[in-house]
Write a protein that holds these residues in place. Structure first.
Motif, PDB file in Angstrom:
ATOM      1  N   ALA A   1       0.810  -1.225   0.000  1.00 12.44           N
ATOM      2  CA  ALA A   1       0.000   0.000   0.000  1.00 12.44           C
ATOM      3  C   ALA A   1       0.841   1.273   0.000  1.00 12.44           C
ATOM      4  CB  ALA A   1      -0.939  -0.003   1.217  1.00 12.44           C
ATOM      5  N   ASN A   2       1.961   1.240  -0.685  1.00  8.95           N
ATOM      6  CA  ASN A   2       2.838   2.411  -0.778  1.00  8.95           C
ATOM      7  C   ASN A   2       3.300   2.932   0.588  1.00  8.95           C
ATOM      8  OD1 ASN A   2       2.690   2.404  -3.575  1.00  8.95           O
ATOM      9  ND2 ASN A   2       0.918   3.800  -3.612  1.00  8.95           N
ATOM     10  N   ARG A   3       3.365   2.037   1.576  1.00  6.57           N
ATOM     11  CA  ARG A   3       3.796   2.451   2.912  1.00  6.57           C
ATOM     12  C   ARG A   3       5.333   2.436   3.003  1.00  6.57           C
ATOM     13  NH1 ARG A   3      -0.496   2.536   6.600  1.00  6.57           N
ATOM     14  NH2 ARG A   3      -2.382   2.793   5.343  1.00  6.57           N
ATOM     15  N   PRO A   4       5.895   3.278   3.858  1.00  5.82           N
ATOM     16  CA  PRO A   4       7.357   3.328   3.997  1.00  5.82           C
ATOM     17  C   PRO A   4       7.904   2.026   4.569  1.00  5.82           C
ATOM     18  CG  PRO A   4       6.306   4.659   5.692  1.00  5.82           C
ATOM     19  CD  PRO A   4       5.222   4.264   4.745  1.00  5.82           C
ATOM     20  N   GLY A   5       9.116   1.677   4.136  1.00  5.99           N
ATOM     21  CA  GLY A   5       9.741   0.443   4.604  1.00  5.99           C
ATOM     22  C   GLY A   5      10.620   0.662   5.822  1.00  5.99           C
ATOM     23  N   GLY A   6      11.064  -0.439   6.406  1.00  7.03           N
ATOM     24  CA  GLY A   6      11.957  -0.393   7.556  1.00  7.03           C
ATOM     25  C   GLY A   6      11.220  -0.307   8.865  1.00  7.03           C
ATOM     26  N   SER A   7      11.864  -0.770   9.920  1.00  9.51           N
ATOM     27  CA  SER A   7      11.276  -0.708  11.255  1.00  9.51           C
ATOM     28  C   SER A   7      11.154   0.740  11.696  1.00  9.51           C
ATOM     29  CB  SER A   7      12.128  -1.502  12.245  1.00  9.51           C
ATOM     30  OG  SER A   7      13.499  -1.158  12.134  1.00  9.51           O
ATOM     31  N   GLN A   8      10.000   1.106  12.215  1.00  7.91           N
ATOM     32  CA  GLN A   8       9.741   2.470  12.642  1.00  7.91           C
ATOM     33  C   GLN A   8      10.449   2.760  13.975  1.00  7.91           C
ATOM     34  OE1 GLN A   8       8.078   5.028  11.039  1.00  7.91           O
ATOM     35  NE2 GLN A   8       8.258   3.596   9.321  1.00  7.91           N
ATOM     36  N   GLY A   9      11.024   3.947  14.048  1.00 11.37           N
ATOM     37  CA  GLY A   9      11.796   4.334  15.227  1.00 11.37           C
ATOM     38  C   GLY A   9      13.284   4.270  14.961  1.00 11.37           C
ATOM     39  N   PHE A  10      13.712   3.271  14.223  1.00 15.94           N
ATOM     40  CA  PHE A  10      15.095   3.148  13.779  1.00 15.94           C
ATOM     41  C   PHE A  10      15.131   2.103  12.677  1.00 15.94           C
ATOM     42  CE2 PHE A  10      19.403   1.519  13.673  1.00 15.94           C
ATOM     43  CZ  PHE A  10      20.169   2.673  13.768  1.00 15.94           C
ATOM     44  N   THR A  11      15.504   2.500  11.473  1.00 10.40           N
ATOM     45  CA  THR A  11      15.583   1.557  10.362  1.00 10.40           C
ATOM     46  C   THR A  11      16.828   0.703  10.493  1.00 10.40           C
ATOM     47  OG1 THR A  11      14.427   3.104   8.920  1.00 10.40           O
ATOM     48  CG2 THR A  11      15.664   1.342   7.858  1.00 10.40           C
ATOM     49  N   GLY A  12      16.677  -0.590  10.304  1.00  8.51           N
ATOM     50  CA  GLY A  12      17.787  -1.501  10.503  1.00  8.51           C
ATOM     51  C   GLY A  12      18.918  -1.320   9.504  1.00  8.51           C
ATOM     52  N   PHE A  13      20.104  -1.794   9.879  1.00 13.73           N
ATOM     53  CA  PHE A  13      21.256  -1.766   8.990  1.00 13.73           C
ATOM     54  C   PHE A  13      21.072  -2.807   7.890  1.00 13.73           C
ATOM     55  CE2 PHE A  13      22.922  -0.011  12.926  1.00 13.73           C
ATOM     56  CZ  PHE A  13      23.698   1.058  12.482  1.00 13.73           C
ATOM     57  N   MET A  14      21.259  -2.368   6.648  1.00 15.49           N
ATOM     58  CA  MET A  14      21.141  -3.248   5.496  1.00 15.49           C
ATOM     59  C   MET A  14      22.440  -4.037   5.302  1.00 15.49           C
ATOM     60  SD  MET A  14      19.459  -0.462   2.893  1.00 15.49           S
ATOM     61  CE  MET A  14      19.381  -1.648   1.548  1.00 15.49           C
ATOM     62  N   PRO A  15      22.419  -5.131   4.533  1.00 13.35           N
ATOM     63  CA  PRO A  15      23.668  -5.839   4.219  1.00 13.35           C
ATOM     64  C   PRO A  15      24.702  -4.934   3.562  1.00 13.35           C
ATOM     65  CG  PRO A  15      21.787  -7.204   3.666  1.00 13.35           C
ATOM     66  CD  PRO A  15      21.238  -5.868   4.057  1.00 13.35           C
ATOM     67  N   GLU A  16      24.234  -3.925   2.789  1.00 10.78           N
ATOM     68  CA  GLU A  16      25.174  -2.992   2.161  1.00 10.78           C
ATOM     69  C   GLU A  16      25.927  -2.144   3.195  1.00 10.78           C
ATOM     70  OE1 GLU A  16      21.874  -3.734  -0.825  1.00 10.78           O
ATOM     71  OE2 GLU A  16      22.104  -3.527   1.345  1.00 10.78           O
ATOM     72  N   SER A  17      25.401  -2.081   4.420  1.00  8.50           N
ATOM     73  CA  SER A  17      26.055  -1.293   5.470  1.00  8.50           C
ATOM     74  C   SER A  17      27.078  -2.109   6.253  1.00  8.50           C
ATOM     75  CB  SER A  17      25.008  -0.740   6.442  1.00  8.50           C
ATOM     76  OG  SER A  17      24.094   0.121   5.790  1.00  8.50           O
ATOM     77  N   GLU A  18      27.135  -3.397   6.034  1.00  8.14           N
ATOM     78  CA  GLU A  18      28.017  -4.245   6.825  1.00  8.14           C
ATOM     79  C   GLU A  18      29.489  -3.931   6.537  1.00  8.14           C
ATOM     80  OE1 GLU A  18      25.777  -8.291   8.053  1.00  8.14           O
ATOM     81  OE2 GLU A  18      26.734  -8.322   6.085  1.00  8.14           O
ATOM     82  N   VAL A  19      30.262  -3.864   7.588  1.00  9.38           N
ATOM     83  CA  VAL A  19      31.714  -3.718   7.468  1.00  9.38           C
ATOM     84  C   VAL A  19      32.368  -4.600   8.521  1.00  9.38           C
ATOM     85  CG1 VAL A  19      31.623  -1.340   6.598  1.00  9.38           C
ATOM     86  CG2 VAL A  19      31.802  -1.744   9.052  1.00  9.38           C
ATOM     87  N   ASP A  20      33.584  -4.968   8.250  1.00 10.01           N
ATOM     88  CA  ASP A  20      34.413  -5.700   9.211  1.00 10.01           C
ATOM     89  C   ASP A  20      35.855  -5.329   8.895  1.00 10.01           C
ATOM     90  OD1 ASP A  20      35.585  -7.330  11.039  1.00 10.01           O
ATOM     91  OD2 ASP A  20      34.754  -9.212  10.270  1.00 10.01           O
ATOM     92  N   GLU A  21      36.308  -4.217   9.485  1.00  7.50           N
ATOM     93  CA  GLU A  21      37.602  -3.652   9.148  1.00  7.50           C
ATOM     94  C   GLU A  21      38.414  -3.398  10.412  1.00  7.50           C
ATOM     95  OE1 GLU A  21      38.693  -3.170   6.151  1.00  7.50           O
ATOM     96  OE2 GLU A  21      36.880  -3.278   4.893  1.00  7.50           O
ATOM     97  N   SER A  22      39.708  -3.195  10.221  1.00  6.64           N
ATOM     98  CA  SER A  22      40.588  -2.917  11.357  1.00  6.64           C
ATOM     99  C   SER A  22      41.752  -2.051  10.911  1.00  6.64           C
ATOM    100  CB  SER A  22      41.104  -4.214  11.973  1.00  6.64           C
ATOM    101  OG  SER A  22      41.952  -4.898  11.059  1.00  6.64           O
ATOM    102  N   ARG A  23      42.423  -1.466  11.877  1.00  4.44           N
ATOM    103  CA  ARG A  23      43.662  -0.727  11.615  1.00  4.44           C
ATOM    104  C   ARG A  23      44.537  -0.876  12.849  1.00  4.44           C
ATOM    105  NH1 ARG A  23      42.460   4.992  12.679  1.00  4.44           N
ATOM    106  NH2 ARG A  23      42.264   5.174  14.943  1.00  4.44           N
ATOM    107  N   ASP A  24      45.831  -0.666  12.672  1.00  5.72           N
ATOM    108  CA  ASP A  24      46.756  -0.810  13.792  1.00  5.72           C
ATOM    109  C   ASP A  24      47.756   0.335  13.773  1.00  5.72           C
ATOM    110  OD1 ASP A  24      49.328  -1.772  12.323  1.00  5.72           O
ATOM    111  OD2 ASP A  24      47.757  -3.133  11.598  1.00  5.72           O
TER     112      ASP A  24
END
Length: 803
Positions: free
Chosen positions: A434-457
């Motif tokens: 019904a053309n309603r907005p997606g994502g959980s209301q209050g805070f939209t979840g992190f998508m797979p495109e947002s995933e990172v696993d990085e480091s620095r030293d």
């Protein structure tokens, strides 16, 4: 209704203990301060001093007893009321920042203060402050993960110290020294609530010392803390339901219009700390300390009305308030060995810290999934890990004028890792219902495109010299080199000196350079959302959000890698130690910081042709990012006065502290492709937040009186004016306020004592916001940077058993 009778009852019950009475000998002050004869190594120096006023840089020492005596149940809040230059504002409806609030020193960013535990670096929180709080775009150490019952004392170095400790120590250093007794302990039960009748909380906490071998010790401390929410929201006057045949829905008359939650989050916190010391042969010692805390909190977002397209009346017929219920875990362990190698004192140590922030939502929905939507969501997890290893050497060698020269040097290794785990699919997906907005209301979840696993030293090396050249002249010098795997190297130096004109008066000064490496949170944090926007009657997906600096968007905009912030700091102060137990320090400072990292506003294609091309090439529709962009200068002065007064049958301790800081923006600079967008990326809202959202003036005046089995503490805390600005350009100045705290402790027996008290005794609130900025009268008080909160008065009682 304010419960004024509570204040009257408290004043009546507490006042008699504050009366000065008959002749006797003053009691000792060892419960309030570090004992005068105890030679301690304070943060910022490797020399031992009798008191903190003997050094060349300003250091505040707050004992664990002082923190506990305030009756404040949170470590960061108790430190705020003890050290005026430390700021810990309250925030509400600011997503994750409601659970881990930003804290700062001397008016700078939260990540400009280095936190140590027993002299070892403490890891920061995985959370990035993204909303309108002080320090937007930064991460800070969660001091509330460390229970007050575990703390022996806190040392606050109000001076730059990057040459001594490395990155982050631009504003200063907070060193938390853990309790280390080999026997005895205490257990306390604390409970209280606000004058309004909400915010009920109780805390059970304690510590115990256990002997290990002949001279070792293991000290354990733990707490369980439960707090209910406070709510100072105004009533929502808006239409809640769709019209019925053109007329208001009858339910409008019965709807509970206290629909929002604007106040402190409720939470449940469990924490345990351990501190181990085991002397071995000769002058060597093995040591270790560890801690774990788990906190689950709950705070509200904006209310979704029944008529809102973000609601489904099949799920919530009357609308709903999304609840953020994140779980925060902090764990750490450090171990080391101190030993003699010839004339050298050697300290070898290694440590690991981890912060995990798991976003959860309750009482929510994903409207695009239709009536079958879940109402609870796992929206993703942020994880920050830090590993440290170091070896330090220190010794004294004969020097000029028959003095000893302290030589110290060492090397260190640190690795930081950052990880973002995507939320469950229902927390971010758009199901197309019904053309309603997606994502959980209050805070939209992190998508797979947002995933990172990085480091620095990085690897660091330093050398430091300190010397008492004469009985009156002390000097120090240090230099530190650090090399990072991502942006390169940095060299910092520090010079310090102190001259005692006589036994009472001294002049001290420091000059240093410093730096703050961009945090792994700022380098790698990404939160990409796909929003469906109506374009000419057709829903079109748009990719927007926060993009990190290794993303195609950042590369297309030619941002380059984040570089370290660099500082130049100067301070000068005078110290007066009178023969009549009067101590006064006055220290002025100036801190210039270049290339401060900010979180920009969002860029859109219409901002410039170059931006439009860059966004199109990267497949993004709008973007914000972290960028080195601002140069600032902060100036200020800190004044601390202490006076012990021996009365006839009692003693009185007078303490006064005052802090002033002012930050000015010297310049804004951006990559060439973004020329002309300074006001877009660093607008007046952010400029005001950086320079005026923290009070320039703050102070405390306290009186602690002891007579026989009574101890009474009266404190007047001042929080100066501050300014906030909204997106419409409205600036609001909130006036300074005095907050009065009063408590009394009665020693029932040698082991049992009871305390009662009132915080904010006269029920002071911040100035109300301008009506145009109250969101229909709901946000009555400033909800992002209120220095002392907006809960009003609070009363409590505590029972303590010592053994």
């Amino acid at each position: 209704m304010k419960i004024s009778t509570v204040r009257i009852a408290l004043l009546t019950a507490i006042s008699p203990a504050f009366i000065v009475a008959g002749p006797a000998v003053a009691q000792t002050q060892e419960e309030n301060t570090v004992e005068a004869e105890e030679r301690i190594q304070v943060v910022g120096s490797r020399l031992s001093y009798r008191t903190a006023t003997d050094g060349s840089a300003p250091v505040d020492i707050i004992s664990g007893e002082d923190l506990a005596a305030s009756g404040i149940t949170e470590t960061a809040r108790a430190l705020q009321y003890a050290v005026p230059s430390f700021n810990f504002p309250s925030s509400s409806v600011t997503d994750g920042s409601d659970a881990v609030r930003p804290a700062s020193l001397r008016g700078l960013s939260p990540d400009h203060t280095l936190v140590l535990i027993n002299g070892k670096r403490r890891h920061s929180s995985a959370l990035v402050h993204l909303n309108g709080t002080t320090g937007r775009g930064s991460s800070n150490v969660d001091l509330n993960a460390i229970p007050i019952s575990a703390i022996k004392r806190i040392e606050v170095l109000r001076d730059g110290a990057a040459a001594l400790y490395g990155s982050d120590a631009i504003a200063g250093v907070i060193n938390i020294v853990l309790k280390d007794q080999a026997e005895g302990g205490s257990v306390s039960v604390n409970g209280g609530q606000t004058f309004e009748g909400d915010g009920e909380q109780y805390k059970i906490h304690g510590n115990v010392g256990l002997p290990i071998g002949q001279a070792g010790s293991l000290t354990l401390a733990a707490e369980y803390h439960h707090k209910n929410k406070t709510n100072r929201a105004g009533l929502d006057p808006r239409q809640q339901y769709p019209l019925v045949n053109g007329d208001p829905d009858p339910r409008e008359e019965t709807f509970d219009r206290l629909s929002h939650h604007v106040g402190d989050a409720s939470f449940e916190n469990t924490a345990i700390f351990a501190n181990l010391k085991v002397p071995t042969s000769g002058e060597s010692m093995f040591y270790a300390f560890a801690g774990y805390s788990d906190r689950t909190s709950q705070s509200g977002a904006f209310y979704r009305r029944a008529l809102d397209d973000r609601n489904l009346i099949e799920v919530y017929p009357d609308g709903y308030l999304p609840l953020l219920t994140p779980e925060t875990n902090d764990s750490s362990i450090v171990g080391g060995y101190q030993f003699k190698l010839g004339d050298w004192d050697v300290d070898v140590s290694a440590g690991y810290g981890r912060s995990e922030f798991q976003y959860r939502l309750e009482n929510s929905l994903n409207a695009s999934l239709g009536p079958s939507t879940p109402t609870e969501f796992d929206a993703g997890t942020l994880i920050m890990e830090e590993t440290n290893a170091s070896i330090d050497f220190q010794r004294f060698v004969p020097f000029a004028n028959n003095s000893d020269l302290s030589i110290a040097f060492g090397v260190s290794y640190r690795e930081n890792a950052y990880e973002i785990e995507a939320g469950e699919e229902s927390s971010y997906i758009n199901g197309g219902y019904a053309n309603r907005p997606g994502g959980s209301q209050g805070f939209t979840g992190f998508m797979p495109e947002s995933e990172v696993d990085e480091s620095r030293d990085n690897i660091g090396a330093y050398v430091e010299f300190e010397n008492m050249l004469t009985d009156r002249f002390q000097w120090g010098a240090a230099i530190r080199y650090e090399d990072y795997s991502d942006f390169g190297s940095n060299t910092s130096w520090k010079l310090s000196g102190r001259y005692d004109f006589n036994d009472n008066f001294a002049l001290r000064a420091t000059a240093n350079t410093g730096f703050r490496a961009p945090s792994v949170q700022q380098i790698y944090f990404t939160n990409i959302s796909t929003l469906f926007v109506n374009r000419n009657g057709e829903l079109v997906p748009e990719q927007s959000g926060t993009f990190n600096n290794i993303s195609p968007v950042a590369q297309a905009l030619e941002l380059g890698a984040l570089q370290p912030e660099e500082s130049q700091s100067f301070s000068m102060g005078l110290v007066w130690n009178g023969d009549n137990d009067l101590s006064l320090t006055v220290d002025a400072f100036r801190i210039a910081i270049d290339d401060r990292i900010i979180l920009s506003s969002s860029l859109i294609p219409s901002d410039s042709p170059a931006v439009a091309d860059a966004l199109a090439a990267a497949g993004a529709d709008n973007a914000r990012f972290f960028i080195n962009a601002v140069d600032t200068t902060t100036t200020g002065v800190d004044v601390v006065l202490t006076k012990d007064i021996a009365l006839q049958r009692s003693d009185l301790r007078v303490q006064m502290a005052y802090g002033y800081n002012e930050t000015e923006v010297d310049g804004v600079h951006l990559p060439q492709i973004l020329d002309g967008l300074e006001d877009k990326l660093f607008d007046n809202v952010e400029r005001t937040r950086m320079t005026r959202s923290v009070p320039r003036h703050s102070g405390v005046f306290s009186l602690t009186h002891r007579i026989q089995d009574f101890e009474t503490r009266l404190a007047f805390n001042y929080f100066g004016d501050y300014v906030l600005e909204n997106n419409a350009g409205l600036q609001t100045k909130f006036g300074g306020k005095w907050i009065t705290d009063l408590s009394v402790r009665y020693r029932i027996t040698d082991q049992l004592n009871v305390s009662v008290g009132g915080q904010n005794l006269f029920d002071v609130y911040p100035d109300e916001q301008d009506p145009s900025n109250q969101f229909n009268g709901i946000f009555i008080y400033p909800n992002t940077n209120a220095p002392f909160g907006f809960n009003g008065g609070y009363y409590y009682a505590e029972l303590t058993y010592a053994f």
